[in-house]
Design a protein around this motif. Structure first.
Motif, mmCIF file in Angstrom:
data_model
loop_
_atom_site.group_PDB
_atom_site.id
_atom_site.type_symbol
_atom_site.label_atom_id
_atom_site.label_comp_id
_atom_site.label_asym_id
_atom_site.label_seq_id
_atom_site.Cartn_x
_atom_site.Cartn_y
_atom_site.Cartn_z
ATOM 1 N N ILE A 41 -1.514 -17.945 3.007
ATOM 2 C CA ILE A 41 -1.722 -17.311 4.302
ATOM 3 C C ILE A 41 -0.443 -17.420 5.122
ATOM 4 O O ILE A 41 0.197 -18.463 5.129
ATOM 5 C CB ILE A 41 -2.949 -17.927 5.004
ATOM 6 C CG1 ILE A 41 -3.268 -17.209 6.296
ATOM 7 C CG2 ILE A 41 -2.804 -19.425 5.226
ATOM 8 C CD1 ILE A 41 -4.682 -17.467 6.787
ATOM 9 N N CYS A 42 -0.035 -16.316 5.732
ATOM 10 C CA CYS A 42 1.197 -16.333 6.510
ATOM 11 C C CYS A 42 0.938 -16.927 7.896
ATOM 12 O O CYS A 42 -0.201 -17.078 8.316
ATOM 13 C CB CYS A 42 1.789 -14.929 6.621
ATOM 14 S SG CYS A 42 0.845 -13.794 7.646
ATOM 15 N N GLU A 43 2.017 -17.208 8.586
ATOM 16 C CA GLU A 43 1.882 -17.857 9.892
ATOM 17 C C GLU A 43 1.116 -16.993 10.876
ATOM 18 O O GLU A 43 0.333 -17.474 11.679
ATOM 19 C CB GLU A 43 3.271 -18.168 10.464
ATOM 20 C CG GLU A 43 3.877 -19.416 9.851
ATOM 21 C CD GLU A 43 5.260 -19.701 10.395
ATOM 22 O OE1 GLU A 43 5.491 -19.415 11.574
ATOM 23 O OE2 GLU A 43 6.088 -20.201 9.631
ATOM 24 N N GLU A 44 1.369 -15.707 10.795
ATOM 25 C CA GLU A 44 0.711 -14.785 11.718
ATOM 26 C C GLU A 44 -0.813 -14.804 11.521
ATOM 27 O O GLU A 44 -1.578 -14.912 12.470
ATOM 28 C CB GLU A 44 1.237 -13.377 11.467
ATOM 29 C CG GLU A 44 1.261 -12.522 12.700
ATOM 30 C CD GLU A 44 1.932 -11.199 12.405
ATOM 31 O OE1 GLU A 44 1.265 -10.173 12.572
ATOM 32 O OE2 GLU A 44 3.103 -11.214 11.972
ATOM 33 N N CYS A 45 -1.235 -14.710 10.280
ATOM 34 C CA CYS A 45 -2.671 -14.722 9.989
ATOM 35 C C CYS A 45 -3.261 -16.100 10.268
ATOM 36 O O CYS A 45 -4.401 -16.214 10.695
ATOM 37 C CB CYS A 45 -2.925 -14.319 8.546
ATOM 38 S SG CYS A 45 -2.562 -12.591 8.248
ATOM 39 N N GLN A 46 -2.470 -17.120 10.026
ATOM 40 C CA GLN A 46 -2.936 -18.473 10.291
ATOM 41 C C GLN A 46 -3.275 -18.636 11.763
ATOM 42 O O GLN A 46 -4.324 -19.175 12.115
ATOM 43 C CB GLN A 46 -1.842 -19.476 9.884
ATOM 44 C CG GLN A 46 -2.185 -20.934 10.156
ATOM 45 C CD GLN A 46 -3.070 -21.519 9.081
ATOM 46 O OE1 GLN A 46 -2.770 -21.442 7.911
ATOM 47 N NE2 GLN A 46 -4.175 -22.095 9.482
ATOM 48 N N LYS A 85 2.214 -14.642 -1.469
ATOM 49 C CA LYS A 85 1.771 -13.500 -0.680
ATOM 50 C C LYS A 85 0.637 -13.919 0.232
ATOM 51 O O LYS A 85 -0.211 -14.724 -0.144
ATOM 52 C CB LYS A 85 1.258 -12.401 -1.609
ATOM 53 C CG LYS A 85 2.242 -11.288 -1.823
ATOM 54 C CD LYS A 85 1.574 -10.142 -2.533
ATOM 55 C CE LYS A 85 2.587 -9.063 -2.881
ATOM 56 N NZ LYS A 85 1.981 -7.989 -3.644
ATOM 57 N N CYS A 86 0.612 -13.317 1.412
ATOM 58 C CA CYS A 86 -0.498 -13.584 2.314
ATOM 59 C C CYS A 86 -1.729 -12.849 1.789
ATOM 60 O O CYS A 86 -1.668 -11.659 1.497
ATOM 61 C CB CYS A 86 -0.156 -13.105 3.711
ATOM 62 S SG CYS A 86 -1.544 -13.301 4.845
ATOM 63 N N ARG A 87 -2.835 -13.558 1.642
ATOM 64 C CA ARG A 87 -4.012 -12.910 1.079
ATOM 65 C C ARG A 87 -4.741 -12.056 2.111
ATOM 66 O O ARG A 87 -5.648 -11.315 1.766
ATOM 67 C CB ARG A 87 -4.952 -13.938 0.467
ATOM 68 C CG ARG A 87 -5.579 -14.909 1.443
ATOM 69 C CD ARG A 87 -6.593 -15.771 0.701
ATOM 70 N NE ARG A 87 -7.104 -16.843 1.516
ATOM 71 C CZ ARG A 87 -6.545 -18.060 1.593
ATOM 72 N NH1 ARG A 87 -5.470 -18.321 0.905
ATOM 73 N NH2 ARG A 87 -7.089 -18.978 2.361
ATOM 74 N N HIS A 88 -4.322 -12.121 3.354
ATOM 75 C CA HIS A 88 -4.967 -11.304 4.384
ATOM 76 C C HIS A 88 -4.193 -10.015 4.642
ATOM 77 O O HIS A 88 -4.779 -8.946 4.682
ATOM 78 C CB HIS A 88 -5.117 -12.101 5.678
ATOM 79 C CG HIS A 88 -6.071 -13.245 5.550
ATOM 80 N ND1 HIS A 88 -7.429 -13.059 5.427
ATOM 81 C CD2 HIS A 88 -5.858 -14.574 5.495
ATOM 82 C CE1 HIS A 88 -8.006 -14.252 5.311
ATOM 83 N NE2 HIS A 88 -7.077 -15.183 5.344
ATOM 84 N N CYS A 89 -2.890 -10.113 4.823
ATOM 85 C CA CYS A 89 -2.117 -8.908 5.166
ATOM 86 C C CYS A 89 -1.162 -8.493 4.051
ATOM 87 O O CYS A 89 -0.439 -7.524 4.185
ATOM 88 C CB CYS A 89 -1.369 -9.116 6.480
ATOM 89 S SG CYS A 89 -0.078 -10.368 6.377
ATOM 90 N N GLU A 90 -1.152 -9.222 2.913
ATOM 91 C CA GLU A 90 -0.357 -8.859 1.735
ATOM 92 C C GLU A 90 1.146 -8.964 1.943
ATOM 93 O O GLU A 90 1.909 -8.487 1.117
ATOM 94 C CB GLU A 90 -0.688 -7.425 1.269
ATOM 95 C CG GLU A 90 -2.158 -7.200 0.991
ATOM 96 C CD GLU A 90 -2.476 -7.216 -0.505
ATOM 97 O OE1 GLU A 90 -1.936 -6.362 -1.219
ATOM 98 O OE2 GLU A 90 -3.239 -8.079 -0.934
#
Ligand SMILES: [Zn+2]
Length: 76
Positions: free
Chosen positions: A54-59, A6-11
């Motif tokens: 972290i997902c690509e978008e948040c990265q 899971k992305c820790r920023h946007c879940e």
């Protein structure tokens, strides 16, 4: 039990790994240190694991706005 990513920023759930447990090999392959393991791997009540990555978008946002994300993480 699969391991959830899971992305820790946007879940957002990024994916799953069909593994029974998190072992040395997994940690080494993903470059996860023991400290990061404590921080980012959550052991669920049903014996499942969630890896907070972290997902690509948040990265990409993180690379564009590093200060914003550092601050957000600090507040949480
Ligand atoms: Zn994200």
């Amino acid at each position: 039990m699969p391991i959830h990513y899971k992305c820790r920023h946007c879940e957002t759930e990024i994916g799953q790994l069909p593994l029974d447990s998190i072992d040395e090999q997994f940690l080494q392959k993903n470059n996860i240190t023991p400290e990061e393991q404590d921080l980012y791997i959550v052991h669920g009540v049903e014996g499942d694991y969630t890896v907070q990555c972290i997902c690509e978008e948040c990265q990409s946002s993180l690379q564009k706005f590093p200060n914003y994300y550092a601050l957000k993480k600090w507040i949480q």
